[in-house]
Design a protein around this motif. Structure first.
Motif, short mmCIF file in Angstrom:
data_model
loop_
_atom_site.label_atom_id
_atom_site.label_comp_id
_atom_site.label_asym_id
_atom_site.label_seq_id
_atom_site.Cartn_x
_atom_site.Cartn_y
_atom_site.Cartn_z
N UNK A 124 164.83 84.42 116.20
CA UNK A 124 164.14 83.22 115.76
C UNK A 124 164.40 82.96 114.28
N UNK A 125 164.21 84.01 113.47
CA UNK A 125 164.43 83.86 112.03
C UNK A 125 165.88 83.48 111.75
N UNK A 126 166.82 84.08 112.46
CA UNK A 126 168.24 83.76 112.25
C UNK A 126 168.50 82.28 112.55
N UNK A 127 167.88 81.75 113.61
CA UNK A 127 168.05 80.34 113.97
C UNK A 127 167.50 79.44 112.87
N UNK A 128 166.33 79.78 112.36
CA UNK A 128 165.67 78.92 111.38
C UNK A 128 166.34 78.96 110.01
N UNK A 129 167.16 79.98 109.76
CA UNK A 129 167.86 80.09 108.47
C UNK A 129 169.12 79.24 108.42
N UNK A 130 169.59 78.76 109.57
CA UNK A 130 170.88 78.07 109.62
C UNK A 130 170.76 76.64 109.11
N UNK A 131 171.82 76.13 108.48
CA UNK A 131 171.78 74.73 108.01
C UNK A 131 171.75 73.75 109.19
N UNK A 132 171.09 72.62 109.00
CA UNK A 132 170.99 71.56 110.02
C UNK A 132 171.55 70.29 109.40
N UNK A 133 172.87 70.08 109.49
CA UNK A 133 173.49 68.98 108.74
C UNK A 133 173.19 67.58 109.29
N UNK A 134 172.85 67.47 110.59
CA UNK A 134 172.64 66.15 111.18
C UNK A 134 171.15 65.92 111.45
N UNK A 135 170.77 64.68 111.46
CA UNK A 135 169.40 64.33 111.83
C UNK A 135 169.15 64.68 113.29
N UNK A 136 168.12 65.45 113.61
CA UNK A 136 167.88 65.82 115.01
C UNK A 136 167.76 64.58 115.90
N UNK A 137 168.36 64.70 117.11
CA UNK A 137 168.33 63.61 118.07
C UNK A 137 169.50 62.66 117.99
N UNK A 138 170.35 62.81 116.95
CA UNK A 138 171.46 61.86 116.76
C UNK A 138 172.82 62.43 117.11
N UNK A 139 172.92 63.74 117.31
CA UNK A 139 174.23 64.40 117.42
C UNK A 139 174.17 65.45 118.52
N UNK A 140 174.94 65.24 119.59
CA UNK A 140 174.97 66.22 120.68
C UNK A 140 175.86 67.40 120.30
#
Length: 481
Positions: free
Chosen positions: A140-156
Motif C-alpha cells: 500500500x505504501x509503495x503504491x501511494x509513494x508513486x507519482x500520478x502524472x495524469x488527472x484520475x479518470x482521464x487516462x486508461x
C-alpha cells in the motif's frame, strides 16, 4: 483426487439452439492457429451445452486465473458498495492515513475507488513491479509513494496494482480479507469449493491476480452476471452494479478489430458484438454474451488471446439459433470429438543405450549460468525405470517429478507461487544422447520442456516454456558422483 460437484445442469446443444458442428469448427480453428487450450465450457439459457478438457487437464482441477481474478475483486467492491461499507467516490488516501507520502499531490488526493476500478488512476505505468519490490513488504505504501502524472479518470492504463489497492481498501473497510469477504456472499452460494487466493507479505489478497478455481466455477460466475446478479432466486449482486461494471467507463482505444480497445468497465472488458468479459494472462476467459444468452469459460496456455476470441466470434456466434435444432445428429459427433481432446505427450524415440549410464548420476549445474533461469536449479538427477523416470531437482528445496515413458504420469506436485500444484510429466529421447523431459503444471498454464544432451560426465540443458518466457535458456552441468 477430490471430485468437484457438477452443479450446473446439462442439456444437448441442439436442445439449447446451438449447432454442434459450429462448436467443432471453433475447436478446429483454435487448433489450426496452434493455440493451446486447456478447457472450455459453453453455456446457453443457464445450461451446459458443451464442455471439454485437454488431458491431462481435468474438470476437478483448479486453474490459475491471473487477471480474471480482477472481475471477482470488482464484484466484492460492488457488494461492499451495496452494503454501505464503501462509496465509489471515496478517496483512496482516506483509507491509509498511516501510509501517505509527506507531500500529497493533487492527483493522488483526487484518486477515488471508481478510478481504481476503471483503470484510470492517473499512473503512466503499471504499479505492480514497485509493489512487489517494496523492501518492507508494505505494498500500500509503495503504491501511494508513486507519482500520478495524469488527472484520475482521464487516462486508461491497465494497472494490476490498482486492483490490489481495491483489495486493501475492502479489507480495511470490512475487517475481512477479500477471500473471506467473498466466501459467504459469492463462493458458497455458487457452490465454488476450495477457492484459494494469493496474498501479499502483509496478508492482503493480491486482488489483481492469484485466484484459483475450476472451469465450471468460472462458468457459474459468468452465468451470475448474465442473470444480472440473481442465483437460485436469490439476489447476490445489485443489478445496477452489474450494468455499470460491465459498461464502458473509460476509453481504452479506438475500437476496430481488437477486443482490447472496445472500452473498459469496472475490471471487465468490453468486446465486439455486444459481449463483455473478464480475462487473465495466457488465455483465461469468462465471456458473457447477453444477446445470445450464453457464457463461455476457457482456460489456456497461449500468447494469442485475441486468436481465441476471433475463433469464438467467427464460429460460435453463428451457431446460436433462436429455437432448438430439429435433430440431435451432431451431438454424438461433438461428444466423440471432445472425448479425444488431449495435449500429446512427445513421442520421438522410446529408449536409449545411455539410460543405464546416466541413471542415478547427480549433476551439478553451473551457478554462473543460473541468473537467467526462472528457477534456482542447483542439482539434478534422473533415475530410469521400465515405463517411467524420476527427475530429482535440488532447488531451494528438494523436488521430484515422475515422468511417463512417452505418456503422461500425474503423480507429482511442485511449488508455483507458493502453492503446491499437480504436474503431469513425460519423457522421450530425441537421439541416443539427447533426452526430452516435458512437465505440464496442470493447475496452471505452464509447460516446461527440458532438452538434455549427455556427453561423458557433463550435460547441456536447454529449457523452454510454452508461455511466460520467450527465450531458450541453456545451462551446463557436470557429474559429481
Amino acid at each position: 483426487m477430490h471430485k468437484t460437484k457438477r452443479s450446473l445442469p446439462r442439456m444437448s446443444p441442439e436442445q439449447l439452439g446451438i449447432v454442434p458442428q459450429q462448436v467443432i469448427s471453433f475447436l478446429d480453428d483454435v487448433k489450426a492457429h496452434q493455440i493451446e487450450m486447456h478447457s472450455f465450457m459453453l453455456l446457453r439459457h443457464g445450461q451446459v451445452a458443451a464442455e471439454g478438457w485437454w488431458a491431462p487437464y481435468a474438470p476437478e482441477l483448479p486453474h490459475m486465473l491471473f487477471s480474471l481474478s480482477k472481475s471477482f475483486t470488482s464484484t466484492a467492491i460492488g457488494m461492499a458498495v451495496h452494503e454501505g461499507i464503501l462509496k465509489l467516490d471515496d478517496p483512496v488516501v482516506s483509507f491509509f492515513p498511516e501510509d501517505l507520502p509527506n507531500t500529497l499531490s493533487e492527483h493522488l488526493a483526487g484518486m477515488q475507488i471508481r478510478h481504481l476500478l476503471m483503470m484510470g488512476t492517473g499512473h503512466d505505468q503499471d504499479t505492480m513491479d514497485a509493489l512487489i519490490n517494496a523492501e518492507d513488504g508494505n505494498w500500500v505504501r509503495a503504491f501511494l509513494q508513486l507519482p500520478v502524472p495524469h488527472e484520475p479518470g482521464t487516462h486508461f492504463l491497465y494497472n494490476t496494482g490498482a486492483t490490489y489497492i481495491l483489495s486493501a481498501i475492502l479489507q480495511k473497510a470490512s475487517g475481512q480479507c477479500l477471500l473471506d469477504y467473498l466466501t459467504p456472499r459469492l463462493f458458497e452460494p455458487l457452490a465454488i469449493e476450495n477457492p484459494t487466493w494469493a496474498a501479499c507479505p502483509r496478508g492482503i489478497n493480491t486482488g489483481g491476480y492469484g485466484l484459483n478455481i475450476t472451469t465450471e466455477d468460472i462458468a457459474k460466475f459468468g452465468q451470475l452476471y448474465l442473470q444480472k446478479g440473481v442465483w437460485n432466486g436469490e439476489r447476490l449482486i445489485d443489478e445496477d452494479w452489474i450494468a455499470e461494471a460491465t459498461s464502458k467507463q473509460i476509453s481504452n482505444g479506438d475500437g476496430g478489430d481488437s477486443d482490447w480497445a472496445q472500452g473498459y468497465g469496472y475490471q471487465f472488458w468490453r468486446c465486439r458484438h455486444g459481449v463483455h468479459r473478464g480475462d487473465g494472462a495466457f488465455g483465461q476467459f469468462c465471456i458473457v454474451m447477453p444477446e445470445q444468452d450464453a457464457v463461455l469459460a476457457i482456460t489456456s496456455g497461449t500468447g494469442d488471446m485475441q486468436g481465441i476470441l476471433n475463433s469464438a466470434w467467427d464460429y460460435l456466434l453463428p451457431g446460436f439459433l433462436p429455437e432448438p435444432v430439429a435433430t440431435n445428429e451432431g451431438s454424438a459427433e461433438l461428444s466423440e470429438y471432445i472425448a479425444k481432446l488431449q495435449l500429446e505427450a512427445p513421442q520421438l524415440r522410446s529408449e536409449s543405450i545411455l539410460e543405464t549410464q546416466v541413471s542415478g548420476k547427480r549433476y551439478e549445474i553451473d551457478q554462473d549460468q543460473m541468473a537467467q533461469v526462472p528457477f534456482p536449479l542447483k542439482e539434478l538427477r534422473i533415475e530410469f525405470d521400465r515405463d517411467s523416470a524420476r527427475l530429482n531437482m535440488k532447488l531451494e528445496s528438494e523436488d521430484s517429478i515422475t515422468l511417463g515413458r512417452e505418456h503422461w504420469l500425474v503423480e507429482s506436485t511442485i511449488t508455483i507461487e507458493g502453492k503446491r500444484t499437480r504436474v503431469a510429466g513425460s519423457f522421450t529421447w530425441k537421439s541416443q544422447d539427447e533426452l526430452v523431459l516435458t512437465m505440464q503444471a496442470i493447475e496452471t498454464p505452464f509447460c516446461a520442456t527440458l532438452e538434455i544432451r549427455f556427453a561423458d560426465n557433463t550435460l547441456t540443458m536447454n529449457s523452454r516454456y510454452n508461455v511466460g518466457w520467450d527465450e531458450v535458456i541453456t545451462v551446463q552441468g557436470k557429474a559429481i558422483n
